[in-house]
Motif scaffolding. Structure first.
Motif, short mmCIF file in Angstrom:
data_model
loop_
_atom_site.label_atom_id
_atom_site.label_comp_id
_atom_site.label_asym_id
_atom_site.label_seq_id
_atom_site.Cartn_x
_atom_site.Cartn_y
_atom_site.Cartn_z
N THR A 66 40.01 38.09 39.58
CA THR A 66 41.14 38.83 39.00
C THR A 66 40.80 39.29 37.59
O THR A 66 39.76 38.94 37.03
CB THR A 66 42.41 37.95 38.95
OG1 THR A 66 42.23 36.92 37.96
CG2 THR A 66 42.67 37.30 40.30
N ALA A 67 41.70 40.07 37.01
CA ALA A 67 41.47 40.61 35.67
C ALA A 67 41.34 39.51 34.62
O ALA A 67 40.65 39.67 33.61
CB ALA A 67 42.60 41.56 35.29
N SER A 68 41.99 38.37 34.85
CA SER A 68 41.94 37.27 33.89
C SER A 68 40.63 36.49 33.96
O SER A 68 40.32 35.71 33.07
CB SER A 68 43.11 36.30 34.14
OG SER A 68 42.92 35.60 35.36
N GLY A 69 39.88 36.67 35.03
CA GLY A 69 38.66 35.90 35.24
C GLY A 69 38.82 34.82 36.29
O GLY A 69 37.85 34.15 36.66
N LEU A 70 40.04 34.62 36.80
CA LEU A 70 40.27 33.66 37.87
C LEU A 70 39.54 34.12 39.13
O LEU A 70 39.60 35.29 39.49
CB LEU A 70 41.77 33.55 38.16
CG LEU A 70 42.17 32.69 39.37
CD1 LEU A 70 41.89 31.21 39.10
CD2 LEU A 70 43.65 32.91 39.72
N GLN A 71 38.86 33.20 39.78
CA GLN A 71 38.20 33.50 41.04
C GLN A 71 38.88 32.70 42.16
O GLN A 71 39.33 31.57 41.93
CB GLN A 71 36.71 33.13 40.98
CG GLN A 71 35.93 33.93 39.95
CD GLN A 71 34.46 33.53 39.90
OE1 GLN A 71 34.00 32.73 40.70
NE2 GLN A 71 33.73 34.11 38.95
N TYR A 72 38.93 33.31 43.34
CA TYR A 72 39.53 32.58 44.47
C TYR A 72 38.98 33.10 45.79
O TYR A 72 38.50 34.23 45.89
CB TYR A 72 41.05 32.68 44.45
CG TYR A 72 41.62 34.05 44.76
CD1 TYR A 72 42.05 34.38 46.04
CD2 TYR A 72 41.74 35.02 43.76
CE1 TYR A 72 42.59 35.63 46.33
CE2 TYR A 72 42.28 36.27 44.03
CZ TYR A 72 42.69 36.58 45.33
OH TYR A 72 43.21 37.81 45.61
#
Length: 236
Positions: free
Chosen positions: A130-136
């Motif tokens: 995601t844009a925040s750097g969260l990966q999933y």
């Protein structure tokens, strides 16, 4: 008593309060060597053991137990301190600096390994960033309600470090947890809103969306990337 000693002891023990057990006798018996206690130990043996256990349980892992026992025996015998206040203060300050240097080095190592992990993980099939750097990565799509930041959710989860060490798991405890999404770490607040009831997702949470530079003492090192396997059971 030396003025420096309580300061040093309190600082090394993290300011922990000890159970105030006190015992005195006019004619103390000659102490005997004890390595373990039986169930039929005397009352004073049990009390002495409890006091020693309480003190020992609050000592830091860096403590030199041999020197600690020498000091314990000397204090119990009411012998004067072997070091001056100045020597103790200097030793404490140097020890604190050693701890800080060690912690900073470990934090830097964790930061580097976390950065490398996220870089490599980002390129794996099925991993979304995601844009925040969260990966999933989605393990199982949900079909139920989708929460917002104000929602109260019930989940099962397992939290791991990048080396695979499990630091927390509702699955292992056998009991799901409930919480409001805007009251947890940012990685969870954002990530759970991407799920629907019945879904299972693995989140790879950078330190800035987790516990940051502080970590969780004794559990999560500073600058740690966190891996959470989450099952969204219900949106309240």
């Amino acid at each position: 008593m030396s003025k420096a000693l309580p300061i040093v002891v309190a600082a090394v023990l993290g300011g922990a309060a000890l159970i105030p057990i006190y015992y005195a006798t006019q004619n103390p018996a000659t102490p005997k060597a004890v390595t373990s206690l039986s169930k039929d130990a005397s009352n004073i043996e049990k009390i002495s053991y409890a006091f020693g256990h309480e003190v020992g349980s609050q000592t830091p892992p860096e403590l030199d137990m041999a020197a600690f026992k020498v000091g314990l025996d000397a204090g119990h015998a009411r012998e004067p301190l072997a070091y001056t206040e100045e020597e103790l203060q200097a030793a404490y300050q140097a020890f604190q600096q050693e701890l800080m240097d060690k912690q900073n080095k470990e934090a830097e190592q964790v930061s580097q390994s976390s950065t490398q992990f996220l870089t490599e993980n980002k390129a794996k099939a099925g991993v979304i960033t995601t844009a925040s750097g969260l990966q999933y990565s989605v393990q199982q799509e949900g079909t139920g309600k989708q929460p917002n930041a104000e929602s109260i959710v019930k989940v099962h989860y397992t939290g791991k470090l990048v080396d695979g060490k499990v630091f927390d798991s509702s699955v292992e405890r056998g009991e799901p947890v409930e919480f409001q999404l805007n009251q947890v770490i940012p990685g969870w607040t954002e990530g759970l809103q991407l799920m629907k009831e019945g879904g299972k997702t693995t989140f790879y949470i950078p330190a800035n969306l987790g516990y940051g530079e502080n970590g969780v003492p004794g559990t999560i090192p500073p600058n740690s990337t966190l891996i959470f396997d989450v099952e969204l059971l219900e949106v309240k």
